[in-house]
Motif scaffolding. Structure first.
Motif, PDB file in Angstrom:
ATOM      1  N   ARG A 234      -7.192   9.175  -2.000  1.00  0.00           N
ATOM      2  CA  ARG A 234      -8.046   8.977  -0.815  1.00  0.00           C
ATOM      3  C   ARG A 234      -8.620   7.559  -0.787  1.00  0.00           C
ATOM      4  O   ARG A 234      -8.725   6.932   0.270  1.00  0.00           O
ATOM      5  CB  ARG A 234      -9.169  10.010  -0.781  1.00  0.00           C
ATOM      6  CG  ARG A 234      -8.711  11.396  -0.354  1.00  0.00           C
ATOM      7  CD  ARG A 234      -9.886  12.325  -0.081  1.00  0.00           C
ATOM      8  NE  ARG A 234     -10.716  12.546  -1.251  1.00  0.00           N
ATOM      9  CZ  ARG A 234     -10.469  13.469  -2.188  1.00  0.00           C
ATOM     10  NH1 ARG A 234      -9.408  14.251  -2.091  1.00  0.00           N
ATOM     11  NH2 ARG A 234     -11.275  13.606  -3.221  1.00  0.00           N
ATOM     12  N   LEU A 235      -8.970   7.040  -1.945  1.00  0.00           N
ATOM     13  CA  LEU A 235      -9.503   5.684  -2.044  1.00  0.00           C
ATOM     14  C   LEU A 235      -8.462   4.653  -1.611  1.00  0.00           C
ATOM     15  O   LEU A 235      -8.775   3.714  -0.864  1.00  0.00           O
ATOM     16  CB  LEU A 235      -9.952   5.414  -3.482  1.00  0.00           C
ATOM     17  CG  LEU A 235     -10.670   4.107  -3.761  1.00  0.00           C
ATOM     18  CD1 LEU A 235     -11.995   4.039  -3.012  1.00  0.00           C
ATOM     19  CD2 LEU A 235     -10.921   3.969  -5.259  1.00  0.00           C
TER      20      LEU A 235
ATOM     21  N   GLU B 207      -8.814  12.011  -5.590  1.00  0.00           N
ATOM     22  CA  GLU B 207      -9.873  11.091  -5.163  1.00  0.00           C
ATOM     23  C   GLU B 207      -9.342   9.657  -5.124  1.00  0.00           C
ATOM     24  O   GLU B 207      -9.641   8.893  -4.202  1.00  0.00           O
ATOM     25  CB  GLU B 207     -11.048  11.194  -6.132  1.00  0.00           C
ATOM     26  CG  GLU B 207     -12.269  10.423  -5.719  1.00  0.00           C
ATOM     27  CD  GLU B 207     -13.436  10.644  -6.675  1.00  0.00           C
ATOM     28  OE1 GLU B 207     -14.303   9.755  -6.714  1.00  0.00           O
ATOM     29  OE2 GLU B 207     -13.483  11.682  -7.360  1.00  0.00           O
TER      30      GLU B 207
ATOM     31  N   GLU C 238      -5.903   5.224   0.404  1.00  0.00           N
ATOM     32  CA  GLU C 238      -5.709   5.396   1.849  1.00  0.00           C
ATOM     33  C   GLU C 238      -6.811   4.689   2.638  1.00  0.00           C
ATOM     34  O   GLU C 238      -6.551   4.031   3.641  1.00  0.00           O
ATOM     35  CB  GLU C 238      -5.643   6.872   2.205  1.00  0.00           C
ATOM     36  CG  GLU C 238      -4.390   7.552   1.702  1.00  0.00           C
ATOM     37  CD  GLU C 238      -4.442   9.078   1.800  1.00  0.00           C
ATOM     38  OE1 GLU C 238      -3.358   9.693   1.798  1.00  0.00           O
ATOM     39  OE2 GLU C 238      -5.552   9.651   1.876  1.00  0.00           O
ATOM     40  N   THR C 239      -8.041   4.813   2.145  1.00  0.00           N
ATOM     41  CA  THR C 239      -9.180   4.159   2.804  1.00  0.00           C
ATOM     42  C   THR C 239      -9.054   2.644   2.727  1.00  0.00           C
ATOM     43  O   THR C 239      -9.287   1.930   3.715  1.00  0.00           O
ATOM     44  CB  THR C 239     -10.497   4.614   2.165  1.00  0.00           C
ATOM     45  OG1 THR C 239     -10.590   6.044   2.239  1.00  0.00           O
ATOM     46  CG2 THR C 239     -11.698   3.996   2.851  1.00  0.00           C
ATOM     47  N   ALA C 240      -8.707   2.138   1.556  1.00  0.00           N
ATOM     48  CA  ALA C 240      -8.547   0.690   1.380  1.00  0.00           C
ATOM     49  C   ALA C 240      -7.445   0.139   2.291  1.00  0.00           C
ATOM     50  O   ALA C 240      -7.587  -0.933   2.871  1.00  0.00           O
ATOM     51  CB  ALA C 240      -8.244   0.355  -0.076  1.00  0.00           C
ATOM     52  N   GLU C 241      -6.362   0.895   2.426  1.00  0.00           N
ATOM     53  CA  GLU C 241      -5.261   0.465   3.296  1.00  0.00           C
ATOM     54  C   GLU C 241      -5.736   0.351   4.740  1.00  0.00           C
ATOM     55  O   GLU C 241      -5.454  -0.627   5.434  1.00  0.00           O
ATOM     56  CB  GLU C 241      -4.093   1.430   3.187  1.00  0.00           C
ATOM     57  CG  GLU C 241      -2.914   1.050   4.075  1.00  0.00           C
ATOM     58  CD  GLU C 241      -1.780   2.046   4.010  1.00  0.00           C
ATOM     59  OE1 GLU C 241      -0.650   1.656   4.343  1.00  0.00           O
ATOM     60  OE2 GLU C 241      -2.020   3.217   3.651  1.00  0.00           O
ATOM     61  N   ILE C 242      -6.493   1.349   5.195  1.00  0.00           N
ATOM     62  CA  ILE C 242      -7.018   1.336   6.575  1.00  0.00           C
ATOM     63  C   ILE C 242      -7.944   0.148   6.776  1.00  0.00           C
ATOM     64  O   ILE C 242      -7.880  -0.566   7.778  1.00  0.00           O
ATOM     65  CB  ILE C 242      -7.744   2.659   6.892  1.00  0.00           C
ATOM     66  CG1 ILE C 242      -6.726   3.820   6.964  1.00  0.00           C
ATOM     67  CG2 ILE C 242      -8.535   2.552   8.188  1.00  0.00           C
ATOM     68  CD1 ILE C 242      -7.357   5.187   6.963  1.00  0.00           C
ATOM     69  N   LEU C 243      -8.835  -0.109   5.789  1.00  0.00           N
ATOM     70  CA  LEU C 243      -9.789  -1.201   5.914  1.00  0.00           C
ATOM     71  C   LEU C 243      -9.118  -2.585   5.911  1.00  0.00           C
ATOM     72  O   LEU C 243      -9.570  -3.496   6.607  1.00  0.00           O
ATOM     73  CB  LEU C 243     -10.818  -1.147   4.771  1.00  0.00           C
ATOM     74  CG  LEU C 243     -11.792   0.023   4.855  1.00  0.00           C
ATOM     75  CD1 LEU C 243     -12.640   0.081   3.600  1.00  0.00           C
ATOM     76  CD2 LEU C 243     -12.681  -0.098   6.090  1.00  0.00           C
TER      77      LEU C 243
ATOM     78  N   TRP D 266       0.845  -1.202   0.000  1.00  0.00           N
ATOM     79  CA  TRP D 266       0.000   0.000   0.000  1.00  0.00           C
ATOM     80  C   TRP D 266       0.877   1.248   0.000  1.00  0.00           C
ATOM     81  O   TRP D 266       0.582   2.225  -0.682  1.00  0.00           O
ATOM     82  CB  TRP D 266      -0.926   0.001   1.217  1.00  0.00           C
ATOM     83  CG  TRP D 266      -1.938  -1.101   1.186  1.00  0.00           C
ATOM     84  CD1 TRP D 266      -1.945  -2.232   1.955  1.00  0.00           C
ATOM     85  CD2 TRP D 266      -3.077  -1.198   0.332  1.00  0.00           C
ATOM     86  NE1 TRP D 266      -3.016  -3.021   1.627  1.00  0.00           N
ATOM     87  CE2 TRP D 266      -3.735  -2.410   0.633  1.00  0.00           C
ATOM     88  CE3 TRP D 266      -3.605  -0.380  -0.657  1.00  0.00           C
ATOM     89  CZ2 TRP D 266      -4.893  -2.815  -0.016  1.00  0.00           C
ATOM     90  CZ3 TRP D 266      -4.759  -0.789  -1.316  1.00  0.00           C
ATOM     91  CH2 TRP D 266      -5.390  -1.982  -0.989  1.00  0.00           C
TER      92      TRP D 266
END
Length: 196
Positions: free
Chosen positions: A185-186, A182, A188-193, A161
């Motif tokens: 951000r997607l 955008e 970053e969100t996927a990495e957190i999830l 990631w």
């Protein structure tokens, strides 16, 4: 959606086909990343009756290949062909095409025509490091890596990631429409999830 609408409604070309021929003196193996379901038989490239894709106003198509140079580790082993010519090009041909990596051919039908037009270009072996390539190439590479991680691809070995984010952020460019921001951000969100 408004910005994308005109490209969807108005096609510039129909039955668009792309064919890539790699120089066997340079490329030991290759893999097309994505587009697996859009494969076309070699003989269908010149057949104007075969249906292919459309390209709309303002649209781009990007195809990425993973290339393994001749002699590099990781090449698949294949038994020698019995009925095919396996003799390498003669020395004149090797010299003539020595700096060519591949030839890319594009065939398309202009609007309201039934006969296709052929464009062809040679891609030279420039041996650029990833950092020396343009923003569009590096950003496309980050998108491909993201797709491989999301699909848990067997080919994503070693892709992280962090690498994808670094590559995307470094290739963001002017980003007038905000699409690249955008995407970042997607990721970053996927990495957190995935860490949860």
């Amino acid at each position: 959606m408004v910005k994308e609408m005109s490209g969807t409604l108005f096609a510039l070309a129909s039955d668009v086909k792309i064919q890539v021929e790699f120089n066997p003196a340079k490329v030991g193996a290759y893999r097309l990343i994505g587009y697996e379901n859009r494969a076309l038989a070699d003989e269908d490239f010149n057949d104007d009756k075969k249906d292919a894709g459309e390209i709309g106003v303002g649209h781009r198509v990007t195809a990425l290949y993973e290339i393994i140079p001749v002699g590099a580790a990781g090449q698949p082993t294949v038994d020698p062909l019995k009925y095919q010519k396996t003799k390498k090009n003669d020395s004149d041909s090797k010299t003539q095409y020595a700096n060519e990596l591949m030839t890319v051919k594009l065939r398309y039908k202009p609007l309201q025509t039934s006969e296709s037009v052929l464009l062809s270009t040679v891609v030279k072996d420039n041996k650029l490091a990833l950092e020396e390539t343009g923003n569009d190439f590096r950003f496309a590479a980050s998108v491909a890596g993201f797709g491989m991680l999301l699909s848990d691809s067997e080919h994503a070995d070693g892709v992280t990631w962090s690498q994808i984010l670094t590559l995307a952020k470094g290739a963001k460019g002017t980003d007038e429409e905000g699409y690249r921001a955008e995407f970042i951000r997607l990721v970053e969100t996927a990495e957190i999830l995935t860490e949860k």
